[in-house]
Design an enzyme around this catalytic site. Structure first.
Site, PDB file in Angstrom:
ATOM      1  N   GLU A   1       0.712  -1.274   0.107  1.00 18.11           N
ATOM      2  CA  GLU A   1       0.102  -0.035  -0.018  1.00 18.11           C
ATOM      3  C   GLU A   1       0.996   1.289   0.112  1.00 18.11           C
ATOM      4  O   GLU A   1       1.898   1.247   0.505  1.00 18.11           O
ATOM      5  CB  GLU A   1      -0.901   0.114   1.217  1.00 18.11           C
ATOM      6  CG  GLU A   1      -2.081  -1.083   0.818  1.00 18.11           C
ATOM      7  CD  GLU A   1      -2.781  -1.117   2.318  1.00 18.11           C
ATOM      8  OE1 GLU A   1      -3.953  -1.694   2.506  1.00 18.11           O
ATOM      9  OE2 GLU A   1      -2.329  -1.018   3.513  1.00 18.11           O
TER      10      GLU A   1
ATOM     11  N   CYS B   1       3.125   8.290   1.892  1.00 19.63           N
ATOM     12  CA  CYS B   1       3.628   7.471   2.390  1.00 19.63           C
ATOM     13  C   CYS B   1       3.908   5.991   1.643  1.00 19.63           C
ATOM     14  O   CYS B   1       3.018   5.635   1.098  1.00 19.63           O
ATOM     15  CB  CYS B   1       2.745   7.148   3.525  1.00 19.63           C
ATOM     16  SG  CYS B   1       3.198   5.786   4.987  1.00 19.63           S
TER      17      CYS B   1
ATOM     18  N   CYS C   1       7.057  -7.550   6.724  1.00 19.51           N
ATOM     19  CA  CYS C   1       8.102  -6.993   7.188  1.00 19.51           C
ATOM     20  C   CYS C   1       8.790  -7.930   8.227  1.00 19.51           C
ATOM     21  O   CYS C   1       8.175  -8.843   8.824  1.00 19.51           O
ATOM     22  CB  CYS C   1       7.856  -5.767   8.296  1.00 19.51           C
ATOM     23  SG  CYS C   1       9.024  -4.975   9.043  1.00 19.51           S
TER      24      CYS C   1
ATOM     25  N   CYS D   1       7.163  -6.208  14.930  1.00 15.27           N
ATOM     26  CA  CYS D   1       6.597  -5.400  16.058  1.00 15.27           C
ATOM     27  C   CYS D   1       5.651  -6.165  16.934  1.00 15.27           C
ATOM     28  O   CYS D   1       4.584  -6.166  15.754  1.00 15.27           O
ATOM     29  CB  CYS D   1       6.906  -3.977  15.911  1.00 15.27           C
ATOM     30  SG  CYS D   1       8.364  -3.327  15.167  1.00 15.27           S
TER      31      CYS D   1
ATOM     32  N   CYS E   1       2.123  -3.854  15.484  1.00 15.36           N
ATOM     33  CA  CYS E   1       1.790  -3.501  14.347  1.00 15.36           C
ATOM     34  C   CYS E   1       1.487  -4.688  13.389  1.00 15.36           C
ATOM     35  O   CYS E   1       1.731  -5.821  13.336  1.00 15.36           O
ATOM     36  CB  CYS E   1       3.318  -3.417  13.659  1.00 15.36           C
ATOM     37  SG  CYS E   1       3.524  -3.058  11.688  1.00 15.36           S
TER      38      CYS E   1
ATOM     39  N   GLY F   1       6.927  -2.420   5.657  1.00 21.85           N
ATOM     40  CA  GLY F   1       8.232  -2.629   5.539  1.00 21.85           C
ATOM     41  C   GLY F   1       9.117  -1.786   6.209  1.00 21.85           C
ATOM     42  O   GLY F   1       8.894  -0.778   6.979  1.00 21.85           O
ATOM     43  N   GLU F   2      10.500  -2.303   6.485  1.00 26.72           N
ATOM     44  CA  GLU F   2      11.564  -1.576   7.410  1.00 26.72           C
ATOM     45  C   GLU F   2      12.274  -1.104   6.207  1.00 26.72           C
ATOM     46  O   GLU F   2      13.295  -1.978   5.611  1.00 26.72           O
ATOM     47  CB  GLU F   2      12.148  -2.581   8.253  1.00 26.72           C
ATOM     48  CG  GLU F   2      13.538  -2.023   8.918  1.00 26.72           C
ATOM     49  CD  GLU F   2      13.512  -0.666   9.368  1.00 26.72           C
ATOM     50  OE1 GLU F   2      12.524  -0.444   9.987  1.00 26.72           O
ATOM     51  OE2 GLU F   2      14.268   0.207   8.940  1.00 26.72           O
TER      52      GLU F   2
ATOM     53  N   SER G   1      12.029   6.648   8.051  1.00 28.50           N
ATOM     54  CA  SER G   1      11.220   5.879   9.251  1.00 28.50           C
ATOM     55  C   SER G   1      12.038   4.636   9.595  1.00 28.50           C
ATOM     56  O   SER G   1      11.480   3.581   8.733  1.00 28.50           O
ATOM     57  CB  SER G   1       9.863   5.960   9.159  1.00 28.50           C
ATOM     58  OG  SER G   1       9.495   5.557  10.574  1.00 28.50           O
TER      59      SER G   1
ATOM     60  N   SER H   1      11.830   5.035  15.142  1.00 32.89           N
ATOM     61  CA  SER H   1      10.662   4.597  15.882  1.00 32.89           C
ATOM     62  C   SER H   1      11.000   3.984  17.381  1.00 32.89           C
ATOM     63  O   SER H   1      11.324   2.975  17.350  1.00 32.89           O
ATOM     64  CB  SER H   1       9.912   3.559  14.997  1.00 32.89           C
ATOM     65  OG  SER H   1       9.327   3.843  14.023  1.00 32.89           O
ATOM     66  N   LEU H   2      11.024   5.149  18.236  1.00 28.80           N
ATOM     67  CA  LEU H   2      11.733   4.706  19.580  1.00 28.80           C
ATOM     68  C   LEU H   2      10.838   4.065  20.479  1.00 28.80           C
ATOM     69  O   LEU H   2      10.829   2.870  20.801  1.00 28.80           O
ATOM     70  CB  LEU H   2      12.370   5.808  20.396  1.00 28.80           C
ATOM     71  CG  LEU H   2      12.930   5.744  21.598  1.00 28.80           C
ATOM     72  CD1 LEU H   2      14.436   4.997  20.981  1.00 28.80           C
ATOM     73  CD2 LEU H   2      13.233   7.021  22.251  1.00 28.80           C
ATOM     74  N   HIS H   3       9.547   4.431  20.832  1.00 27.41           N
ATOM     75  CA  HIS H   3       8.601   3.880  21.497  1.00 27.41           C
ATOM     76  C   HIS H   3       8.545   3.183  22.932  1.00 27.41           C
ATOM     77  O   HIS H   3       7.531   3.153  23.482  1.00 27.41           O
ATOM     78  CB  HIS H   3       7.775   2.665  20.585  1.00 27.41           C
ATOM     79  CG  HIS H   3       7.683   2.892  19.103  1.00 27.41           C
ATOM     80  ND1 HIS H   3       7.377   3.960  18.589  1.00 27.41           N
ATOM     81  CD2 HIS H   3       7.544   2.053  18.295  1.00 27.41           C
ATOM     82  CE1 HIS H   3       7.075   3.960  17.475  1.00 27.41           C
ATOM     83  NE2 HIS H   3       7.371   2.802  17.146  1.00 27.41           N
TER      84      HIS H   3
ATOM     85  N   ASN I   1      -2.968   2.698  17.372  1.00 22.75           N
ATOM     86  CA  ASN I   1      -4.068   2.157  16.590  1.00 22.75           C
ATOM     87  C   ASN I   1      -4.625   0.851  16.935  1.00 22.75           C
ATOM     88  O   ASN I   1      -3.871  -0.090  16.560  1.00 22.75           O
ATOM     89  CB  ASN I   1      -3.896   2.368  15.216  1.00 22.75           C
ATOM     90  CG  ASN I   1      -4.290   3.597  14.660  1.00 22.75           C
ATOM     91  OD1 ASN I   1      -5.453   4.466  14.929  1.00 22.75           O
ATOM     92  ND2 ASN I   1      -3.287   4.111  13.652  1.00 22.75           N
TER      93      ASN I   1
ATOM     94  N   CYS J   1      -1.243   4.881  10.431  1.00 18.30           N
ATOM     95  CA  CYS J   1      -0.298   4.276  10.915  1.00 18.30           C
ATOM     96  C   CYS J   1      -0.607   2.826  11.279  1.00 18.30           C
ATOM     97  O   CYS J   1      -1.431   2.713  12.134  1.00 18.30           O
ATOM     98  CB  CYS J   1       0.620   4.841  11.754  1.00 18.30           C
ATOM     99  SG  CYS J   1       1.308   6.378  11.115  1.00 18.30           S
TER     100      CYS J   1
HETATM  101  N1  SAH Z   1       9.242   0.116   9.578  1.00 25.33           N
HETATM  102  C1  SAH Z   1       9.594   1.582   9.892  1.00 25.33           C
HETATM  103  C2  SAH Z   1       8.402   2.099   9.085  1.00 25.33           C
HETATM  104  C3  SAH Z   1       7.022   1.489   8.814  1.00 25.33           C
HETATM  105  S1  SAH Z   1       6.128   1.763  10.363  1.00 25.33           S
HETATM  106  C4  SAH Z   1       9.083   1.822  11.284  1.00 25.33           C
HETATM  107  O1  SAH Z   1       9.002   0.956  12.169  1.00 25.33           O
HETATM  108  O2  SAH Z   1       9.758   2.886  11.639  1.00 25.33           O
HETATM  109  C5  SAH Z   1       5.725   3.357  10.369  1.00 25.33           C
HETATM  110  C6  SAH Z   1       5.121   3.934  11.655  1.00 25.33           C
HETATM  111  O3  SAH Z   1       3.871   3.348  12.370  1.00 25.33           O
HETATM  112  C7  SAH Z   1       6.179   3.593  12.815  1.00 25.33           C
HETATM  113  O4  SAH Z   1       6.459   4.557  13.716  1.00 25.33           O
HETATM  114  C8  SAH Z   1       5.268   2.371  13.472  1.00 25.33           C
HETATM  115  O5  SAH Z   1       5.815   2.296  14.742  1.00 25.33           O
HETATM  116  C9  SAH Z   1       4.163   3.044  13.535  1.00 25.33           C
HETATM  117  N2  SAH Z   1       2.970   1.934  13.832  1.00 25.33           N
HETATM  118  C10 SAH Z   1       3.107   0.758  13.640  1.00 25.33           C
HETATM  119  N3  SAH Z   1       1.966  -0.011  14.236  1.00 25.33           N
HETATM  120  C11 SAH Z   1       1.294   0.977  14.734  1.00 25.33           C
HETATM  121  C12 SAH Z   1       0.028   1.058  15.400  1.00 25.33           C
HETATM  122  N4  SAH Z   1      -0.902   0.050  15.373  1.00 25.33           N
HETATM  123  N5  SAH Z   1      -0.562   2.288  15.986  1.00 25.33           N
HETATM  124  C13 SAH Z   1       0.054   3.361  15.769  1.00 25.33           C
HETATM  125  N6  SAH Z   1       1.546   3.507  15.101  1.00 25.33           N
HETATM  126  C14 SAH Z   1       1.754   2.243  14.422  1.00 25.33           C
HETATM  127 FE1  SF4 Z   2       8.006  -3.524  10.530  1.00 24.07          FE
HETATM  128 FE2  SF4 Z   2       7.997  -0.952  11.206  1.00 24.07          FE
HETATM  129 FE3  SF4 Z   2       5.877  -2.653  11.499  1.00 24.07          FE
HETATM  130 FE4  SF4 Z   2       7.876  -2.982  13.006  1.00 24.07          FE
HETATM  131  S1  SF4 Z   2       6.656  -1.092  12.800  1.00 24.07           S
HETATM  132  S2  SF4 Z   2       7.009  -4.514  11.921  1.00 24.07           S
HETATM  133  S3  SF4 Z   2       9.552  -2.381  11.822  1.00 24.07           S
HETATM  134  S4  SF4 Z   2       6.788  -1.744   9.571  1.00 24.07           S
END
Ligand code: SAH
Ligand code: SF4
Length: 356
Positions: free
Chosen positions: A86, A112, A119, A123, A126, A169-170, A201, A224-226, A300, A343
């Site tokens: 997408e 985006c 990926c 995570c 995600c 993807g990463e 990102s 993406s620190l989190h 989300n 996201c």
């Molecule tokens: N893989 C890369 C880029 C794609 S993810 C990364 O992880 O940075 C893009 C963003 O969406 C990241 O910051 C990720 O942490 C966030 N994201 C993933 N799942 C999410 C969710 N359920 N709610 C909100 N943000 C989310």
């Molecule tokens: Fe991959 Fe980014 Fe999703 Fe983590 S948040 S699984 S790195 S797409």
């Protein structure tokens, strides 16, 4: 066979004789959005035949398009092997002043873009991760997303757009194709999207952040620190066991940053996990030697997840705490929620689930 969109101008100039034809072809592809060699009027017939045989244009199709009430548009691309990914167009309204000081509304586009189908990072929060990893996208498949979004929305060739590699993807896990894409779309003979308008990102592959920094491309970095402690971060992002918080901070410190810009730290806020004031204070300390800004993201939720969205109140408190300690912090607006374009809601629909 590699698509024409995978070629840098230099590579085409080496391949095609006489070499000045390469710029003409770039102009048709990226300024006029031409998708057929037939229509390239100033290109001789025999060259057109050679090109269509050896440098195919059509490598991806838009098979689905959803428009949100806030103007966000989500595209589903299908590539030659039937795999899908997408891309999302986000529309931001900008208020600008014209030469006479009159306020004019202008539209700013952010695309985006996906870099992989699925990926590998896995995570726990995600949705993309749930489908596992399918394959890397080629440079041509990534470039095509940018080009087709511009074309489909009739965006003028001279209108600048922002690119965030934040789709599926990463990006740093598909390093060579990412770098190739950055250079192809930045070429002033083509899409001309300056590298400072391109943001990568990453979930924090420290050695790749360093490698990217060494290339000094002028791109923006988003981390993406989190989480502020390694235990929680490893629960959220398993790769943290190999590349911990300290290693990421060290890599970011070495990264060349445009003097007018800052490194963005994305912090996904999850209820009762990382939304407490103590975490905010640790975050401030972690980032104290970095020219950073923090973007807070509401988690989300999706079906089957145990994590919850934080309350607006705890989000505001977290943000205010960061600001009171001198950090720049914003809360990311969630766009396109009604069409699942926000996201973490991106996933492959065809192929993995077969429900499109
Ligand atoms: N893989 C890369 C880029 C794609 S993810 C990364 O992880 O940075 C893009 C963003 O969406 C990241 O910051 C990720 O942490 C966030 N994201 C993933 N799942 C999410 C969710 N359920 N709610 C909100 N943000 C989310
Ligand atoms: Fe991959 Fe980014 Fe999703 Fe983590 S948040 S699984 S790195 S797409």
């Amino acid at each position: 066979m590699k698509s024409i969109y995978s070629y840098s101008l230099k590579e085409l100039q080496n391949d095609i004789k006489p070499s000045f034809r390469a710029k003409q072809i770039y102009n048709w592809l990226y300024k006029k959005y031409t998708t057929s060699y037939e229509d390239m009027k100033n290109i001789p017939k025999d060259l057109k035949e050679n090109l269509s045989k050896n440098y195919p244009i059509d490598i991806s199709n838009i098979i689905k398009k959803e428009v949100s009430s806030d103007g966000t548009i989500k595209y589903l691309f299908e590539f030659q092997d039937g795999k899908t990914a997408e891309a999302v167009l986000l529309l931001m309204k900008d208020k600008k002043k014209d030469a006479n000081g009159k306020v004019i509304r202008s539209e700013q586009y952010t695309f985006c873009i996906s870099t992989q189908v699925g990926c590998k990072v896995g995570c726990s929060f995600c949705l993309t991760a749930k489908g596992g990893f399918v394959r890397d996208l080629t440079a041509g498949e990534i470039v095509a997303q940018v080009l087709y979004l511009k074309k489909d929305n009739n965006i003028d060739e001279n209108k600048s757009v922002n690119i965030v590699y934040m789709g599926m993807g990463e990006p740093l896990d598909n390093f060579d194709n990412l770098v190739k894409t950055i250079n192809i779309i930045a070429d002033s003979n083509g899409l001309d999207i300056a590298t400072r308008r391109q943001t990568i990102s990453t979930s924090g592959i420290s050695n790749k952040i360093e490698k990217l920094g060494e290339l000094n491309l002028g791109v923006q970095l988003a981390i993406s620190l989190h989480a502020v402690d390694d235990d929680l971060r490893s629960e959220l992002i398993p790769m943290n066991k190999a590349y911990n918080i300290k290693s990421i901070i060290e890599a970011v410190k070495k990264f060349p940053v445009d003097t007018r810009k800052k490194v963005m730290f994305e912090y996904l806020v999850i209820k009762d996990k990382n939304d407490d004031i103590k975490s905010a204070d640790i975050l401030v300390k972690l980032l104290k030697d970095i020219d950073a800004k923090v973007n807070l993201i509401f988690f989300n939720p999706f079906e089957g997840t145990a994590y919850e969205r934080p309350s607006n109140n705890s989000m505001m408190k977290f943000k205010d705490r960061l600001i009171s300690k001198g950090l720049i912090a914003t809360i990311r607006e969630s766009k396109g929620i009604d069409i699942s374009a926000a996201c973490g809601q991106l996933k492959e629909k065809v192929g993995n689930n077969g429900n499109t």
